[in-house]
Design an enzyme around this catalytic site. Structure first.
Site, short mmCIF file in Angstrom:
data_model
loop_
_atom_site.label_atom_id
_atom_site.label_comp_id
_atom_site.label_asym_id
_atom_site.label_seq_id
_atom_site.Cartn_x
_atom_site.Cartn_y
_atom_site.Cartn_z
N LYS A 178 0.83 -1.20 0.00
CA LYS A 178 0.00 0.00 0.00
C LYS A 178 0.87 1.25 0.00
O LYS A 178 1.57 1.54 0.96
CB LYS A 178 -0.92 0.05 1.22
CG LYS A 178 -1.97 1.15 1.02
CD LYS A 178 -2.62 1.63 2.27
CE LYS A 178 -1.88 2.72 2.97
NZ LYS A 178 -1.81 4.02 2.26
N GLY A 230 7.20 4.53 8.08
CA GLY A 230 6.32 5.67 8.32
C GLY A 230 6.59 6.25 9.69
O GLY A 230 7.68 6.10 10.23
N SER A 231 5.58 6.89 10.24
CA SER A 231 5.78 7.60 11.50
C SER A 231 5.84 6.62 12.68
O SER A 231 5.28 5.53 12.64
CB SER A 231 4.63 8.58 11.71
OG SER A 231 3.42 7.87 11.77
N THR A 232 6.49 7.08 13.74
CA THR A 232 6.61 6.27 14.96
C THR A 232 5.23 6.01 15.55
O THR A 232 4.95 4.90 16.03
CB THR A 232 7.54 6.98 15.96
OG1 THR A 232 8.84 7.07 15.35
CG2 THR A 232 7.67 6.23 17.27
N GLU A 233 4.36 7.00 15.46
CA GLU A 233 3.01 6.86 16.02
C GLU A 233 2.26 5.68 15.36
O GLU A 233 1.72 4.82 16.04
CB GLU A 233 2.28 8.17 15.77
CG GLU A 233 0.99 8.32 16.50
CD GLU A 233 0.24 9.55 15.97
OE1 GLU A 233 0.86 10.42 15.32
OE2 GLU A 233 -0.98 9.59 16.19
N GLY A 235 3.62 3.34 13.61
CA GLY A 235 4.44 2.15 13.87
C GLY A 235 4.03 1.46 15.16
O GLY A 235 3.93 0.24 15.24
N GLU A 252 10.40 0.73 10.09
CA GLU A 252 11.37 1.81 9.80
C GLU A 252 10.64 3.11 10.09
O GLU A 252 9.76 3.51 9.33
CB GLU A 252 11.79 1.77 8.31
CG GLU A 252 12.46 0.48 7.88
CD GLU A 252 13.93 0.42 8.26
OE1 GLU A 252 14.44 1.39 8.86
OE2 GLU A 252 14.56 -0.60 7.97
N CYS A 286 13.66 10.69 6.66
CA CYS A 286 13.64 10.16 8.03
C CYS A 286 15.00 10.32 8.70
O CYS A 286 15.08 10.54 9.90
CB CYS A 286 13.24 8.70 8.00
SG CYS A 286 14.17 7.75 6.80
N GLU A 383 10.35 15.42 15.47
CA GLU A 383 10.69 15.33 14.05
C GLU A 383 9.85 16.35 13.28
O GLU A 383 8.63 16.33 13.36
CB GLU A 383 10.37 13.91 13.54
CG GLU A 383 10.83 13.68 12.14
CD GLU A 383 10.46 12.29 11.62
OE1 GLU A 383 9.34 11.84 11.89
OE2 GLU A 383 11.31 11.69 10.95
#
Ligand code: NAD
Length: 472
Positions: A178, A230-233, A235, A252, A286, A383
């Site tokens: 996706k 993508g974002s840590t959130e 993730g 990642e 990133c 970030e």
């Protein structure tokens, strides 16, 4: 003085359709959800309508991938390699088309999509094609996992696709990928390349849509491996969804890299590295060097040179071959950059940008420098994912390491010094997946990439990148 002459790349090379479907089992099919629009962030022009995959569509894609897995995993590695080599060569042949489409959909300068993104995409397919018949030498076994569900972000749409698909296919897996909702077009062109390469139907499936489509891919019970960038959130949400299911997972995520300049560094060279570190791809990187740590004794000299250099950066039309800084990818991302930059000012840091005219339409943010930044400031901790650099100072190597590591992230770092021994000393102490010395943002398919702490886990690229796609 010479007159500035724009040199725009022609977009005629791209055959843009008004609507795109999903790519399932080797065919373009309609999605069951409400289609969404993808826009050119430099002009706000709608480029195309793109299908939304519902969980039923994702289920169709996973079933196609499962069926294809039987055929694909049974092929000898050398046969799989032929397809990957063919895909790599077609990417080279259609490089201009891919680069122009990437710049249109993402907003990144054509100079970067043409010279960095697309060549690296081809290089990834060539590199992993080379591994397909040598897996037993890699040390992770030779058994593929099955169906890989892959979700990627918008900052390097085609490159992130290559990082995900090339190793998965080389190891004998099939995929459902996706792309991000603001940059789906090059993934759909890649689907066309898979058909052109004669890839068996169902080996690669592309499902477009927003977060819910991604969540459906991650949650599908017949997916064996989840790979997310993508974002840590998000993730964290995915790690929770996958916990206890037996699915293999790689993440990642975000970063807040320090670029550390010592007083013995070649300062002009360091200035180029700092510019490349934070203004490459509008800072939508990133591993961007978003925190400059400069040794106090050279701060003044370095900042003067940096400001002079920033004054020469050209911001504007991403398709102009002279452009250094393109458009911010979306209105949402621009709002986030503005919010964090305003917060930087209200928390007491000093903001500076070179004289720079922003186009009237589209999403733009000037190259920006913050001095007088404290470690507690939001701009030093969060970030920003935009062309914004925070400058901090240090006196001793130990202080530099302590400040560099004072972040929840751990993706990358840069070190600028003449002393080889100091580079090694720092590399041992910096908690970052990648440490660049006297350079920044250098990528090679043979070199593993990945993070520590909140930057995620697992490695992509190199021999290490095979581990994520084999039953070790
Ligand atoms: P994002 O997390 O918002 O979205 C990434 C992808 O996840 C998109 O395709 C999105 O549709 C999808 N998604 C959203 N919610 C989901 C859910 N609940 N379940 C499954 N999928 C979902 O990130 P973004 O804004 O697109 O990208 C920027 C972030 O990506 C930054 O934090 C950046 O640091 C990170 N990034 C990391 C790397 C790396 O290699 N570590 C590389 C590139 C980008």
């Amino acid at each position: 003085m010479f007159e500035y002459a724009p040199a725009p790349e022609s977009r005629d090379v791209v055959d843009l359709r008004s609507a795109y479907g999903l790519f399932i089992d080797g065919e373009f099919v309609e999605g069951s959800g409400t289609p969404f629009k993808t826009v050119n962030p430099a002009t706000e022009e709608t480029l195309a309508e793109v299908a939304t995959a519902t969980s039923d569509d994702v289920d169709r894609a996973v079933r196609a991938a499962r069926k294809a897995f039987g055929v694909w995993s049974a092929l000898p590695g050398a046969e799989r390699a032929k397809y990957l080599f063919r895909i790599a060569r077609i990417i080279q042949e259609r490089a201009r088309e891919l680069a122009v489409l990437e710049s249109l959909d993402n907003g990144k300068p054509i100079r970067e999509s043409r010279d960095v993104d697309v060549p690296l995409v081809a290089a990834h397919f060539f590199y992993y094609a080379g591994w397909a018949d040598k897996l037993r030498h890699a040390g992770f076994g030779t058994t593929p996992l099955g169906v890989a569900g892959q979700v990627i972000p918008w900052n390097f749409p085609l490159l992130m696709l290559a990082w995900k698909i090339a190793p998965a296919l080389a190891c004998g897996n099939t995929v459902v990928l996706k792309p991000a909702e603001t940059t789906p077009l090059t993934a759909l062109l890649f689907a066309d390349i898979c058909r052109q390469a004669g890839l068996p139907p169902g080996v690669v499936n592309i499902v477009t849509g927003a977060g819910e489509t991604g969540a459906a891919v991650v949650a599908h019970p017949d997916v064996n491996k989840v790979a997310f960038t993508g974002s840590t959130e998000v993730g964290r949400t995915i790690a929770r969804a996958v916990a206890g299911t037996g699915k293999k997972l790689t993440l990642e995520l975000g970063g807040k890299a320090a670029n550390i300049v010592f007083d013995d560094a070649a300062l002009d060279q360091a200035v180029e590295g700092i510019v490349n570190g934070i203004f490459f791809n509008q800072g939508h990187v990133c591993c961007a060097g978003s925190r400059l740590l400069v040794q106090e004794s050279v701060q003044e000299e370095l900042l003067a040179a940096l400001k002079r250099r920033l004054g020469t950066l050209r911001l504007g039309d991403p398709l102009d071959k002279n452009t250094d800084i393109g458009a911010i990818n979306s209105a949402e991302q621009l709002a986030r950059i503005r919010r964090l930059s305003d917060l930087g000012e209200s928390e007491g840091a000093e903001r500076w940008s070179p004289a720079c005219e922003l186009p009237g339409k589209g999403f733009w943010f000037p190259p920006t420098l913050f001095t007088g930044v404290a470690q507690s400031h939001s701009i030093a901790r969060e970030e920003i994912f935009g062309p914004v650099l925070s400058v901090l100072t240090f006196r001793t190597p130990a202080e530099a390491v302590e400040k560099a590591n004072n972040t929840p992230y751990g993706l990358s770092a840069g070190v600028w010094t003449e002393k080889g021994s100091r580079i090694l000393w720092l590399a041992e102490r910096l908690r970052a997946g990648v440490v660049w010395a006297n350079t920044f943002n250098k990528f090679d398919p043979a070199s593993p990439f990945g993070g520590y702490k909140e930057s995620g886990y697992g490695r992509e690229g190199g021999r290490a990148g095979l581990e994520a796609y084999l039953a070790v």
